[in-house]
Design a protein around this motif. Sequence first.
Motif, PDB file in Angstrom:
ATOM      1  N   ASN A  12      -6.100  -0.792  -0.831  1.00 44.11           N
ATOM      2  CA  ASN A  12      -5.074  -0.049  -1.558  1.00 44.11           C
ATOM      3  C   ASN A  12      -3.741  -0.790  -1.687  1.00 44.11           C
ATOM      4  N   CYS A  13      -3.737  -2.090  -1.348  1.00 48.90           N
ATOM      5  CA  CYS A  13      -2.474  -2.831  -1.415  1.00 48.90           C
ATOM      6  C   CYS A  13      -2.128  -3.277  -2.827  1.00 48.90           C
ATOM      7  N   ALA A  44       0.828  -1.209   0.000  1.00 51.64           N
ATOM      8  CA  ALA A  44       0.000   0.000   0.000  1.00 51.64           C
ATOM      9  C   ALA A  44       0.861   1.257   0.000  1.00 51.64           C
ATOM     10  N   ILE A  67      -0.864   3.148  -2.948  1.00 57.48           N
ATOM     11  CA  ILE A  67      -2.060   3.864  -2.486  1.00 57.48           C
ATOM     12  C   ILE A  67      -2.286   5.150  -3.282  1.00 57.48           C
ATOM     13  N   SER A  68      -3.544   5.405  -3.622  1.00 57.65           N
ATOM     14  CA  SER A  68      -3.903   6.596  -4.383  1.00 57.65           C
ATOM     15  C   SER A  68      -3.996   7.808  -3.464  1.00 57.65           C
ATOM     16  N   VAL A  81      -6.408  -0.052   3.958  1.00 56.47           N
ATOM     17  CA  VAL A  81      -5.071  -0.550   3.635  1.00 56.47           C
ATOM     18  C   VAL A  81      -5.182  -1.744   2.694  1.00 56.47           C
ATOM     19  N   GLY A  84      -7.015   7.462  -1.487  1.00 55.60           N
ATOM     20  CA  GLY A  84      -6.802   6.501  -0.418  1.00 55.60           C
ATOM     21  C   GLY A  84      -6.061   7.113   0.750  1.00 55.60           C
ATOM     22  N   LYS A  85      -5.066   7.954   0.441  1.00 56.12           N
ATOM     23  CA  LYS A  85      -4.305   8.631   1.491  1.00 56.12           C
ATOM     24  C   LYS A  85      -5.218   9.539   2.313  1.00 56.12           C
TER      25      LYS A  85
END
Length: 214
Positions: free
Chosen positions: A140-141, A95, A99-100, A137, A103-104
């Motif tokens: 987004n992995c 992630a 991660i986008s 998490v 996502g963050k």
Amino acid sequence: MEHKTVSLADQIFMELENNILTGAYTIGEVFTETVFSEKLGVSRTPIREAIRRLEQEGLVEVTTKGVVIRGISKRDISDMYEIRIRTEGLASRWAANTISEDGKRELCDIVELQEFYTSKKDVDNIKNMDSKFHEIVYKNCGSIVLSDMLHQLHKKLIKYRKASVSNNERAFQSTKEHREILDAILAGNGELAEKLTVQHVENAKRNIEKTIKE
């Protein structure tokens, strides 16, 4: 936008699964299709389909006496945490690299809310934020296989995770650990994110084992 319709059998399955995982039905308790049908106010056909799926999940056993609740045993819990220890760090590592931006932001919001609810000792919302942190998490992995596996393990531990965050000391520590994992992911430091996640799950396992003994 495509909308999925949840069938009656799906609804029954989710309700029975939740009752088993949260401890509303106790291990060893025996039900029949008729009893479930009367309790839920539906015909036996969707009940039968839900029971078949629950048996596949290992949550019930169909015997000549009826449907026996297997639930989650202490050995199951230990096994699931051991698997999480060996795999969840990998999800955080990946992630940190995949991660986008959305996502963050989502992960930051969740940690801030968890910190807020922890300060208020709001157990239900602490548990909800804890679940969402891990789910984000996983999501987004970058691996559907790893995400699905960890999601299923996490869901099956719902009863014990709530008991864990009911402990104020563990709730604060868990929130702190989430903040540290978040910082590592935001920094793109996969190695540190993995190390912190492994420590986090190991701490959770020790706390759960202590809770069960008590």
